[in-house]
Design a protein around this motif. Structure first.
Motif, PDB file in Angstrom:
ATOM      1  N   GLN A   1       0.829  -1.211   0.000  1.00 55.92           N
ATOM      2  CA  GLN A   1       0.000   0.000   0.000  1.00 55.92           C
ATOM      3  C   GLN A   1       0.861   1.257   0.000  1.00 55.92           C
ATOM      4  OE1 GLN A   1      -3.353  -0.336   2.954  1.00 55.92           O
ATOM      5  NE2 GLN A   1      -2.093  -1.965   3.819  1.00 55.92           N
ATOM      6  N   LEU A   2       0.405   2.254  -0.724  1.00 59.78           N
ATOM      7  CA  LEU A   2       1.012   3.586  -0.670  1.00 59.78           C
ATOM      8  C   LEU A   2      -0.050   4.533  -0.117  1.00 59.78           C
ATOM      9  CD1 LEU A   2       2.724   3.816  -4.216  1.00 59.78           C
ATOM     10  CD2 LEU A   2       3.514   2.608  -2.159  1.00 59.78           C
ATOM     11  N   TRP A   3       0.233   5.155   1.002  1.00 54.77           N
ATOM     12  CA  TRP A   3      -0.703   6.099   1.612  1.00 54.77           C
ATOM     13  C   TRP A   3      -0.141   7.494   1.392  1.00 54.77           C
ATOM     14  CZ3 TRP A   3      -0.832   3.275   7.021  1.00 54.77           C
ATOM     15  CH2 TRP A   3      -1.447   2.024   6.860  1.00 54.77           C
ATOM     16  N   ILE A   4      -0.924   8.335   0.756  1.00 50.77           N
ATOM     17  CA  ILE A   4      -0.449   9.662   0.371  1.00 50.77           C
ATOM     18  C   ILE A   4      -1.073  10.715   1.295  1.00 50.77           C
ATOM     19  CG2 ILE A   4      -0.202  11.268  -1.573  1.00 50.77           C
ATOM     20  CD1 ILE A   4       0.953   8.430  -2.135  1.00 50.77           C
ATOM     21  N   THR A   5      -0.234  11.452   2.041  1.00 51.36           N
ATOM     22  CA  THR A   5      -0.800  12.504   2.909  1.00 51.36           C
ATOM     23  C   THR A   5      -1.394  13.618   2.049  1.00 51.36           C
ATOM     24  OG1 THR A   5       1.289  13.767   3.082  1.00 51.36           O
ATOM     25  CG2 THR A   5       0.860  12.085   4.782  1.00 51.36           C
ATOM     26  N   HIS A   6      -0.694  13.957   0.962  1.00 51.73           N
ATOM     27  CA  HIS A   6      -1.206  14.961   0.024  1.00 51.73           C
ATOM     28  C   HIS A   6      -0.364  14.859  -1.243  1.00 51.73           C
ATOM     29  CE1 HIS A   6       2.240  17.041   1.724  1.00 51.73           C
ATOM     30  NE2 HIS A   6       2.133  18.020   0.854  1.00 51.73           N
ATOM     31  N   ALA A   7      -0.891  15.441  -2.334  1.00 50.80           N
ATOM     32  CA  ALA A   7      -0.337  15.127  -3.652  1.00 50.80           C
ATOM     33  C   ALA A   7       0.686  16.134  -4.175  1.00 50.80           C
ATOM     34  CB  ALA A   7      -1.472  14.941  -4.660  1.00 50.80           C
ATOM     35  N   HIS A   8       1.337  16.907  -3.325  1.00 50.48           N
ATOM     36  CA  HIS A   8       2.427  17.749  -3.833  1.00 50.48           C
ATOM     37  C   HIS A   8       3.531  16.879  -4.417  1.00 50.48           C
ATOM     38  CE1 HIS A   8       1.379  21.603  -1.387  1.00 50.48           C
ATOM     39  NE2 HIS A   8       0.934  21.666  -2.629  1.00 50.48           N
ATOM     40  N   PHE A   9       4.181  17.388  -5.467  1.00 49.24           N
ATOM     41  CA  PHE A   9       5.112  16.573  -6.248  1.00 49.24           C
ATOM     42  C   PHE A   9       6.224  15.958  -5.404  1.00 49.24           C
ATOM     43  CE2 PHE A   9       9.246  18.686  -6.892  1.00 49.24           C
ATOM     44  CZ  PHE A   9       9.015  19.888  -6.232  1.00 49.24           C
TER      45      PHE A   9
ATOM     46  N   CYS B   1      -4.484  14.478   4.399  1.00 48.91           N
ATOM     47  CA  CYS B   1      -4.925  13.592   5.476  1.00 48.91           C
ATOM     48  C   CYS B   1      -3.735  13.223   6.340  1.00 48.91           C
ATOM     49  CB  CYS B   1      -5.522  12.302   4.912  1.00 48.91           C
ATOM     50  SG  CYS B   1      -7.112  12.528   4.098  1.00 48.91           S
ATOM     51  N   VAL B   2      -3.961  13.079   7.640  1.00 44.37           N
ATOM     52  CA  VAL B   2      -2.934  12.550   8.529  1.00 44.37           C
ATOM     53  C   VAL B   2      -3.356  11.137   8.932  1.00 44.37           C
ATOM     54  CG1 VAL B   2      -2.363  14.870   9.332  1.00 44.37           C
ATOM     55  CG2 VAL B   2      -3.924  13.462  10.697  1.00 44.37           C
ATOM     56  N   PHE B   3      -2.366  10.317   9.292  1.00 46.57           N
ATOM     57  CA  PHE B   3      -2.614   8.916   9.616  1.00 46.57           C
ATOM     58  C   PHE B   3      -2.189   8.663  11.054  1.00 46.57           C
ATOM     59  CE2 PHE B   3      -1.357   9.100   5.033  1.00 46.57           C
ATOM     60  CZ  PHE B   3      -2.632   8.908   4.508  1.00 46.57           C
ATOM     61  N   TYR B   4      -3.166   8.333  11.900  1.00 44.89           N
ATOM     62  CA  TYR B   4      -2.916   8.188  13.332  1.00 44.89           C
ATOM     63  C   TYR B   4      -3.032   6.726  13.749  1.00 44.89           C
ATOM     64  CZ  TYR B   4      -3.912   8.369  18.365  1.00 44.89           C
ATOM     65  OH  TYR B   4      -3.903   8.145  19.718  1.00 44.89           O
ATOM     66  N   CYS B   5      -1.968   6.207  14.359  1.00 41.99           N
ATOM     67  CA  CYS B   5      -1.972   4.840  14.888  1.00 41.99           C
ATOM     68  C   CYS B   5      -1.945   4.923  16.406  1.00 41.99           C
ATOM     69  CB  CYS B   5      -0.776   4.047  14.356  1.00 41.99           C
ATOM     70  SG  CYS B   5      -0.736   2.339  14.961  1.00 41.99           S
ATOM     71  N   ALA B   6      -3.084   4.674  17.046  1.00 46.01           N
ATOM     72  CA  ALA B   6      -3.177   4.765  18.510  1.00 46.01           C
ATOM     73  C   ALA B   6      -2.305   3.699  19.169  1.00 46.01           C
ATOM     74  CB  ALA B   6      -4.633   4.619  18.953  1.00 46.01           C
ATOM     75  N   GLN B   7      -2.242   2.503  18.565  1.00 47.96           N
ATOM     76  CA  GLN B   7      -1.464   1.407  19.155  1.00 47.96           C
ATOM     77  C   GLN B   7       0.015   1.775  19.275  1.00 47.96           C
ATOM     78  OE1 GLN B   7      -3.434  -0.499  15.943  1.00 47.96           O
ATOM     79  NE2 GLN B   7      -3.331  -2.480  16.966  1.00 47.96           N
ATOM     80  N   ALA B   8       0.534   2.506  18.283  1.00 45.56           N
ATOM     81  CA  ALA B   8       1.953   2.878  18.276  1.00 45.56           C
ATOM     82  C   ALA B   8       2.153   4.315  18.774  1.00 45.56           C
ATOM     83  CB  ALA B   8       2.528   2.731  16.870  1.00 45.56           C
ATOM     84  N   GLU B   9       1.076   4.998  19.123  1.00 47.81           N
ATOM     85  CA  GLU B   9       1.134   6.394  19.600  1.00 47.81           C
ATOM     86  C   GLU B   9       1.909   7.286  18.640  1.00 47.81           C
ATOM     87  OE1 GLU B   9       2.724   5.644  23.594  1.00 47.81           O
ATOM     88  OE2 GLU B   9       0.717   6.081  24.365  1.00 47.81           O
TER      89      GLU B   9
ATOM     90  N   GLU C   1      -6.028   5.517  11.798  1.00 46.19           N
ATOM     91  CA  GLU C   1      -7.221   6.343  11.583  1.00 46.19           C
ATOM     92  C   GLU C   1      -6.866   7.459  10.617  1.00 46.19           C
ATOM     93  OE1 GLU C   1      -8.675   8.164  15.194  1.00 46.19           O
ATOM     94  OE2 GLU C   1      -9.838   9.612  14.030  1.00 46.19           O
ATOM     95  N   VAL C   2      -7.696   7.636   9.595  1.00 48.07           N
ATOM     96  CA  VAL C   2      -7.504   8.718   8.632  1.00 48.07           C
ATOM     97  C   VAL C   2      -8.206   9.966   9.160  1.00 48.07           C
ATOM     98  CG1 VAL C   2      -7.991   9.498   6.274  1.00 48.07           C
ATOM     99  CG2 VAL C   2      -7.397   7.096   6.700  1.00 48.07           C
ATOM    100  N   ARG C   3      -7.481  11.058   9.261  1.00 43.60           N
ATOM    101  CA  ARG C   3      -8.069  12.330   9.667  1.00 43.60           C
ATOM    102  C   ARG C   3      -7.865  13.347   8.548  1.00 43.60           C
ATOM    103  NH1 ARG C   3      -7.744  13.726  15.896  1.00 43.60           N
ATOM    104  NH2 ARG C   3      -8.733  11.854  16.693  1.00 43.60           N
TER     105      ARG C   3
END
Ligand SMILES: [Zn+2]
Ligand SMILES: [Zn+2]
Length: 212
Positions: A52-60, A138-146, A126-128
């Protein structure tokens, strides 16, 4: 357990994060910034499989390595992007404006949405949705790993610029207050540029956005 390999890549010294669930070797890349082949080699060296590739935002400078990385993977990875940044993605994240041309990148196959959960083995993110730097950030929050991967929303004692197309200062401030300052203070923030920080540190010391 979440393993994180930060890689500083490309002309804007962007942080790409190669992450994996250590037990299964299931891996993802948050912002394949540049040098897709190098990111792939780092994953292979560890015996990880990038699905998987998770993109926070699409700036080059956050997507420049996506094409080479995706072409090196079989099966092709799932690319996740918020639809509000799709126009930016389709225009190579403004690369031409900065004098760059990116290798062709496949279209995102997964639309991110606020509140969505992304899965990496047994780990949940969690996607915010946190617009302001770009409309679809979007930011990606992992509660398990804080830990929260915050893209170009907030940096150590700084914030993302809002002068590029689609940027909005009021939105940026609101996103930081609602999506970052509401996380537990001990949460580590891993930004798109520069050093890591924490929610507590930024609530106390960020000169641009006051916690209220
Ligand atoms: Zn950016
Ligand atoms: Zn950036």
């Amino acid at each position: 357990m979440l393993s994180i390999v930060p890689l500083i890549l490309g002309p804007a010294a962007t942080n790409a994060y190669l992450i994996a669930e250590a037990e299964s070797g299931e891996a993802a890349v948050i912002d394949p910034a540049w040098n897709g082949g190098l990111i792939l080699a780092e994953a292979k060296k560890r015996g990880w499989h990038v699905g998987q590739l998770w993109i926070t935002h699409a700036h080059f400078d956050h997507i420049g390595g996506a094409g080479d990385l995706a072409r090196g993977l079989d099966p092709s990875p799932i690319i996740a992007l918020h639809p509000s940044d799709r126009l930016l993605w389709d225009t190579q994240g403004g690369a031409a404006h900065f004098g760059y041309t990116l290798a062709p990148v496949p279209a995102p196959g997964l639309d991110l949405a606020h509140g969505m959960r992304l899965q990496l083995g047994g780990l949940q993110f969690e996607v915010r949705h946190a617009p302001g730097h770009t409309p679809g950030l979007c930011v990606f929050y992992c509660a398990q790993a804080e830990v929260c991967f915050s893209g170009d929303l907030i940096f150590q004692h700084s914030v993302g610029r809002t002068d590029l197309p689609g940027g909005d200062w009021e939105q940026l401030v609101e996103s930081i207050r609602k999506q970052i300052f509401t996380l537990p203070e001990e949460t580590t923030l891993l930004p798109g540029h520069g050093s890591e920080t924490s929610v507590g540190e930024e609530k106390r010391d960020n000169p641009f956005v006051r916690a209220c």
